[in-house]
Design a protein around this motif. Sequence first.
Motif, PDB file in Angstrom:
ATOM      1  N   LEU A 152       0.691  -1.219   0.030  1.00 40.17           N
ATOM      2  CA  LEU A 152      -0.161  -0.105   0.078  1.00 40.17           C
ATOM      3  C   LEU A 152       0.933   1.339  -0.058  1.00 40.17           C
ATOM      4  N   GLU A 153       0.827   2.077  -0.893  1.00 42.43           N
ATOM      5  CA  GLU A 153       1.593   3.170  -0.791  1.00 42.43           C
ATOM      6  C   GLU A 153       0.592   4.495  -1.349  1.00 42.43           C
ATOM      7  N   ILE A 154       1.101   5.560  -0.371  1.00 42.82           N
ATOM      8  CA  ILE A 154       0.386   6.581  -0.363  1.00 42.82           C
ATOM      9  C   ILE A 154       1.368   7.723  -1.076  1.00 42.82           C
ATOM     10  N   LYS A 155       0.776   8.539  -2.037  1.00 38.18           N
ATOM     11  CA  LYS A 155       1.896   9.462  -2.728  1.00 38.18           C
ATOM     12  C   LYS A 155       0.986  10.791  -2.382  1.00 38.18           C
ATOM     13  N   ALA A 163       5.354   8.353   4.256  1.00 36.58           N
ATOM     14  CA  ALA A 163       5.617   7.162   5.116  1.00 36.58           C
ATOM     15  C   ALA A 163       4.382   6.654   5.842  1.00 36.58           C
ATOM     16  N   LEU A 164       3.998   5.513   5.907  1.00 38.30           N
ATOM     17  CA  LEU A 164       2.829   4.864   6.844  1.00 38.30           C
ATOM     18  C   LEU A 164       3.357   4.757   8.291  1.00 38.30           C
ATOM     19  N   SER A 174      -4.885  -0.528  10.180  1.00 37.77           N
ATOM     20  CA  SER A 174      -4.851   0.843  10.609  1.00 37.77           C
ATOM     21  C   SER A 174      -3.601   1.634  10.416  1.00 37.77           C
ATOM     22  N   TYR A 175      -3.681   2.778   9.661  1.00 37.90           N
ATOM     23  CA  TYR A 175      -2.218   3.552   9.741  1.00 37.90           C
ATOM     24  C   TYR A 175      -2.487   4.840   9.780  1.00 37.90           C
ATOM     25  N   THR A 176      -1.380   5.790   9.915  1.00 43.16           N
ATOM     26  CA  THR A 176      -1.472   7.119   9.860  1.00 43.16           C
ATOM     27  C   THR A 176      -0.393   7.633   8.838  1.00 43.16           C
ATOM     28  N   THR A 177      -0.502   8.754   8.525  1.00 41.10           N
ATOM     29  CA  THR A 177       0.553   9.326   7.661  1.00 41.10           C
ATOM     30  C   THR A 177       0.376  10.883   7.489  1.00 41.10           C
ATOM     31  N   LYS A 178       1.553  11.598   7.211  1.00 39.72           N
ATOM     32  CA  LYS A 178       1.337  13.264   7.306  1.00 39.72           C
ATOM     33  C   LYS A 178       1.969  13.526   5.779  1.00 39.72           C
ATOM     34  N   ILE A 179       1.120  14.659   5.362  1.00 36.68           N
ATOM     35  CA  ILE A 179       1.592  15.173   4.100  1.00 36.68           C
ATOM     36  C   ILE A 179       1.442  16.705   4.535  1.00 36.68           C
TER      37      ILE A 179
END
Length: 338
Positions: A152-155, A163-164, A174-179
């Motif tokens: 699973l990738e978030i861009k 980064a997860l 369940s995950y968190t990430t920051k943008i």
Amino acid sequence: MGINLALNADITASSYVDPYAPGRAVNGIVSDQASRWLCAALPGWLRIDLKKDHWVGQWTVKSIGGNDGWPDNYCMTSFHLQTSLNGTNWTTVDTVTGNTNNICTRVLTNPVNARYFRIYIPGDGGLQANKSAASVMELELIETDVVVLTSLEIKDKEENAAALTPSFQSNTMSYTTKIGYDSDRITVIPVPSKTTAAITVNGQALTEGKASVDMINGSNRVEIKVTSADGYTVTYVVTVIRASSPYLTSVKFTGIRFSGFVKTTYNYNLSAGSTLATTAVTPTAEDPEAAVVITLNGVVYNSGQSIPLSNGMNPINVVVTSKTGVDSRTYVFNVNKN
């Protein structure tokens, strides 16, 4: 549907009436009325340790009612299926109330992955004929062959990988990430373990293996649902924190002519007369709650405070840090006193 994971599994109970120990509820015997767990102290529970994480998509509670001469009203009435990854913190994943069936089978639309499973019986959830007692002849937990994500990738908007936390694992849901603030949308790229699976991201189907999701400032919930060919759905949730604004909208200097400020331009050259001993900087942040720090040669100054100027170049830095999330901008104003 898979095997019964509860059969002869490691099982404990909140209490039991001797000789009706909890192990009798997972021995696979339903022809003997003595082969049951009996508890006379409610609320109570049966806890199973599967020794490692398993996916469960169906569960069954079999009561003594209707067996070996027992009346039908000796069925369990209310109970919960709970899961835990550590055996201490429990999450309710399914609830039965007002049950009148001696064999109560439940199919989970969203299979659950855990090491520990528990049947919890509330104080009023005992037998239909005797609410103060609970009795289970057989408990079954059926393993399900689900389709999970292998990656699973978030861009962010600039196509940088976010980064997860924690790092991605197929059985972590369940995950968190920051943008940054500039990312008003993200790209989600989920890869399933089977190509036959259907995947949606916040309800929308993938296009060429990915989905675009608009972001607001602060917390954004992103749900990735993976549905297998037999209809079972596994849901991953990513909480995406988009930073609030780290920009300035204007900045003023006392004693120095300055115009043409652009919030996305970070370096400026200013001229000060040779007789100007001090200046004061008054920056205005786009977000009034952003943190603004003014420094010259490592010394911190407040907004509007006099800053002494030396002959030559005076690099005044203004750093704006977002109130929410993680983002910042550094503006450099090179004041040349000549």
